[in-house]
Design an enzyme around this catalytic site. Sequence first.
Site, PDB file in Angstrom:
ATOM      1  N   ASP A  35      60.977  26.372  31.263  1.00 48.06           N
ATOM      2  CA  ASP A  35      61.818  25.919  30.265  1.00 48.06           C
ATOM      3  C   ASP A  35      62.021  24.165  30.719  1.00 48.06           C
ATOM      4  O   ASP A  35      62.524  23.654  31.096  1.00 48.06           O
ATOM      5  CB  ASP A  35      63.047  26.230  30.285  1.00 48.06           C
ATOM      6  N   ASP A 129      58.970  25.398  23.684  1.00 49.69           N
ATOM      7  CA  ASP A 129      59.051  24.807  25.532  1.00 49.69           C
ATOM      8  C   ASP A 129      59.344  25.689  26.395  1.00 49.69           C
ATOM      9  O   ASP A 129      60.075  24.771  27.570  1.00 49.69           O
ATOM     10  CB  ASP A 129      60.681  23.561  24.832  1.00 49.69           C
ATOM     11  N   GLU A 130      59.449  27.230  25.622  1.00 50.04           N
ATOM     12  CA  GLU A 130      58.912  27.593  27.232  1.00 50.04           C
ATOM     13  C   GLU A 130      58.242  28.815  27.171  1.00 50.04           C
ATOM     14  O   GLU A 130      58.031  29.293  26.658  1.00 50.04           O
ATOM     15  CB  GLU A 130      60.920  28.825  27.207  1.00 50.04           C
TER      16      GLU A 130
END
Length: 373
Positions: A35, A129-130
Amino acid sequence: MLIKSPHIPIDKSKPCHFDKKKKFMNTSRRIIHIDMDCFYAAVEMRERPELANRPLAVGGASGRGVLTTCNYAARKFGVRSAMPVFKARELCPQLVIVPVRFDLYRSASKAVRAVFARYTEMIEPLSLDEAYLDVSHLKSSGSEIAQEIRAAIQSETELTASAGIGPNKLIAKIASDWNKPNGQCVVAPSKVNLFMRELSVRRIWGVGPKSSIRLAKHGIKTCAQLQTRDKTWLAQEFGSFGLELYNLCRGIDERPVEANRIRKSLSNEQTFPENLKSLENCREALSIQHRELVEELGKNAPDRRIAKLLVKLKFSDFRRTTAEMSGTQPELTRFHKLLDDAWGRSGEPVRLLGIGVRFAESDGGSEQLELGL
């Protein structure tokens, strides 16, 4: 390493392990959840170093808009993602707000995923983003791999990431939030029961303020207390979500990491730390997600024929609804109409908003990235 709980502090300067002696060499699965730390804001600070030490947010600049994310300097003032701009400015008058620049974030995300690809082909992106990574086939421990990945990301992109390592997706995702920012946490299979039992029910996905209050009325604040309730009681209290809770509070999650799946749809969704309380707030959030969806379609599905448009809402009471309509063009006005229809079914504050398209079944079926849903 000490277990983080309301009573035991954790040293955030070091990796977090719930089992220092055992590695994951003899387990069937080793899952890493990566993350990125305040990703959009971090990319903006990288591009404009003069903003690095200032409270910064990304999102709508108008007073009726909402924030997409903010940096840690802003969070010290109580500013959070999905917060209305007017409220954020009340909490932090000196807050700098910059517009969303998806092309910039996509470029950074591509560089991060290139790092992932050096270690495994089993990558399941959840958003820019993850992502989940299955590293079960590698000889090194999950902790060592995660450290190498995070170091490479920071060296090559000037961005930091946090990681959770565990035997399944549920544990890995919870653990990735344990030592933020720029940290990691390992939960060995032998420690899953201990990890979950001491966990607040608020740490379980889907358990928000209202459901935690309902659980607290029954004396349930931890997963250990929730584990004392059977499936019948949970179903009566929470419907189908109660059956999910039965497994989640025990750390049970059999979902595999799914890479390169052929998608029948393309969508994105966001769960908000603070519920969206008005239709106007939902419209602002939907407009941001719509821009991202259109860009994703243009880059990854330019030749796919769209058959349906959809909007998905999860309300503060955890009821879910999806509004759909036939359509071949992802026009914002149509998504607004779907949002109006979905919102009108409840009127409760919204904790999750998703939008997307379904492709025609006769379409060729090239691989697509589905964000969120």
